[in-house]
Design an enzyme around this catalytic site. Structure first.
Site, PDB file in Angstrom:
ATOM      1  N   GLU A 258      -4.200  15.978   2.415  1.00 37.51           N
ATOM      2  CA  GLU A 258      -2.856  15.823   1.856  1.00 37.51           C
ATOM      3  C   GLU A 258      -2.544  16.921   0.848  1.00 37.51           C
ATOM      4  O   GLU A 258      -1.414  17.426   0.799  1.00 37.51           O
ATOM      5  CB  GLU A 258      -2.730  14.434   1.222  1.00 37.51           C
ATOM      6  CG  GLU A 258      -2.758  13.311   2.253  1.00 37.51           C
ATOM      7  CD  GLU A 258      -3.133  11.960   1.691  1.00 37.51           C
ATOM      8  OE1 GLU A 258      -2.969  10.959   2.422  1.00 37.51           O
ATOM      9  OE2 GLU A 258      -3.604  11.891   0.532  1.00 37.51           O
TER      10      GLU A 258
ATOM     11  N   GLY B 154      -8.336   4.190  -1.135  1.00 35.78           N
ATOM     12  CA  GLY B 154      -7.383   5.130  -1.719  1.00 35.78           C
ATOM     13  C   GLY B 154      -6.350   4.425  -2.579  1.00 35.78           C
ATOM     14  O   GLY B 154      -5.998   4.894  -3.663  1.00 35.78           O
ATOM     15  N   ASP B 155      -5.876   3.274  -2.110  1.00 34.10           N
ATOM     16  CA  ASP B 155      -4.902   2.479  -2.877  1.00 34.10           C
ATOM     17  C   ASP B 155      -5.528   1.990  -4.183  1.00 34.10           C
ATOM     18  O   ASP B 155      -4.891   2.021  -5.244  1.00 34.10           O
ATOM     19  CB  ASP B 155      -4.437   1.282  -2.053  1.00 34.10           C
ATOM     20  CG  ASP B 155      -3.931   1.684  -0.677  1.00 34.10           C
ATOM     21  OD1 ASP B 155      -3.181   2.664  -0.592  1.00 34.10           O
ATOM     22  OD2 ASP B 155      -4.307   1.022   0.308  1.00 34.10           O
TER      23      ASP B 155
ATOM     24  N   THR C 228      -2.044  11.870  -6.374  1.00 33.87           N
ATOM     25  CA  THR C 228      -3.450  11.566  -6.046  1.00 33.87           C
ATOM     26  C   THR C 228      -3.710  11.797  -4.559  1.00 33.87           C
ATOM     27  O   THR C 228      -4.085  10.868  -3.837  1.00 33.87           O
ATOM     28  CB  THR C 228      -3.791  10.115  -6.432  1.00 33.87           C
ATOM     29  OG1 THR C 228      -2.963   9.219  -5.666  1.00 33.87           O
ATOM     30  CG2 THR C 228      -3.586   9.875  -7.919  1.00 33.87           C
TER      31      THR C 228
ATOM     32  N   SER D  88       2.396  -1.264   0.879  1.00 29.92           N
ATOM     33  CA  SER D  88       2.236  -2.222   1.972  1.00 29.92           C
ATOM     34  C   SER D  88       1.524  -3.481   1.466  1.00 29.92           C
ATOM     35  O   SER D  88       0.960  -3.511   0.369  1.00 29.92           O
ATOM     36  CB  SER D  88       1.431  -1.591   3.108  1.00 29.92           C
ATOM     37  OG  SER D  88       0.162  -1.171   2.640  1.00 29.92           O
TER      38      SER D  88
END
Length: 341
Positions: free
Chosen positions: A192, A265-266, A187, A55
């Site tokens: 998740e 996180g990105d 990752t 994104s």
């Protein structure tokens, strides 16, 4: 007017000027037909060339805005494809923008291929919001590996956090059945990792076993970027160099910061890509560098918001990425990995 022994007469200056312009235009036209080489391909960097599908926000640092700059600081050529383009992240009261669909993604890939620009050493993916787009990403993986069989695919499987799913439910099975098998490195966060492994993680041993389950499905490297065990925050990493062999597994204790940040996180996945490629046989070293960079950045972000008089627990905080570039390029390792027996 002077005579010439060759043509009998000197041409007027205006005609000479016009002829020169004509020749110059023909020369420019010839040059346009033979473009210069793409130096990222002709003289590749020692690190690599990354295609990052994530994104994008006009303001703030999430997705590609959080990943591209750090990778460039670490020496990578990065080509971003923006899966969405929003005015700001969705944590604000409102946002505006556009969403890229699978057909539009494939158009971009075709454009790159038509100009022989589709050679990449790494593919990085983050948030993906639909099954159709994810299936197109899988087709992109196949296409890139047909050109470079050694492509490293680093996947941040953004599905949710703390028991809450962010994406359509049907995406989970596509990740589990199709994406995990073709990924080189995963990752996930704790939630998740549970969704992808099918294992509830309530202990460090559970985290290690989840990594083993994911290794068996595909990726040789798995980093569970955050696990909360009895109030303690950990990173658990696992590197299986060869199928069937026991992996090297480690943990890094991470301090809890009383604030919520966007884009971390990105950023973490981008750092893990960057450092693990520099230390391909030493995932624990790559994780130490990544965690140390991220924690320095978060401390600076918290300090700057505090200086501005903001209550850091009242809202999510935009990370101070540009101000932390020295910590990204040359981090001081303050968080050490502990190898499991």
């Amino acid at each position: 007017m002077l005579k010439s022994v060759f043509i009998g007469r000197i041409q007027p200056k205006s005609q000479i000027h016009s002829f020169s312009i004509f020749r110059l235009r023909r020369s420019i036209k010839k040059c346009a037909m033979a473009p210069p080489p793409i130096l990222a391909l002709a003289l590749p960097s020692e690190t690599g060339r990354v295609l990052s599908i994530q994104s994008h926000t006009v303001q703030g640092y999430v997705g590609n805005k959080s990943a591209v700059f750090p990778l460039q600081l670490l020496g990578y050529d990065v080509d971003p494809i923006n899966s969405v383009q929003f005015s700001n992240h969705t944590g604000y009261p409102t946002f505006k923008g556009q969403v890229l669909n699978g057909e539009q993604l494939w158009d971009l890939i075709n454009g790159l291929e038509a100009n022989n620009l589709l050679y990449y050493t790494h593919l990085l993916t983050g948030y993906i919001g639909s099954v159709s787009f994810l299936n197109t990403v899988l087709t992109v993986v196949d296409k890139l590996r047909s050109i470079n069989p050694g492509l490293t695919y680093v996947c941040d499987p953004v599905l949710g956090d703390e028991g809450k799913i962010y994406v359509p439910q049907e995406l989970i099975s596509v990740y589990r059945e199709k994406v995990v098998p073709v990924a080189s490195m995963l990752t996930p966060n704790q939630f998740e990792a549970e969704l992808l492994s099918g294992l509830r993680i309530v202990s460090e041993q559970d985290g290690r076993e989840a990594c083993n389950i994911l290794h068996a499905a595909g990726p040789s490297k798995v980093v569970i970027t955050s696990i909360n065990i009895d109030g303690n925050l950990l990173l658990i990493g696992s590197h299986q160099e060869e199928k069937g062999q026991p992996p090297v597994q480690f943990r890094i204790s991470i301090p809890k910061i009383p604030a919520y940040f966007t884009g971390t996180g990105d950023l973490m996945t981008a750092l893990l890509l960057g450092w693990s490629n520099k230390y391909p046989e030493n995932l624990e070293k790559a994780a130490e560098l990544s965690v140390s960079s991220l924690q320095a950045l978060l401390a600076r972000t918290l300090d700057d918001y505090t200086k501005a008089g903001h209550d850091c627990q009242s809202s999510s905080l935009e990370i101070r990425l540009i101000q932390s570039q020295d910590d990204i390029r040359n981090p001081e390792i303050k968080y050490k990995a502990e190898i499991y027996n």
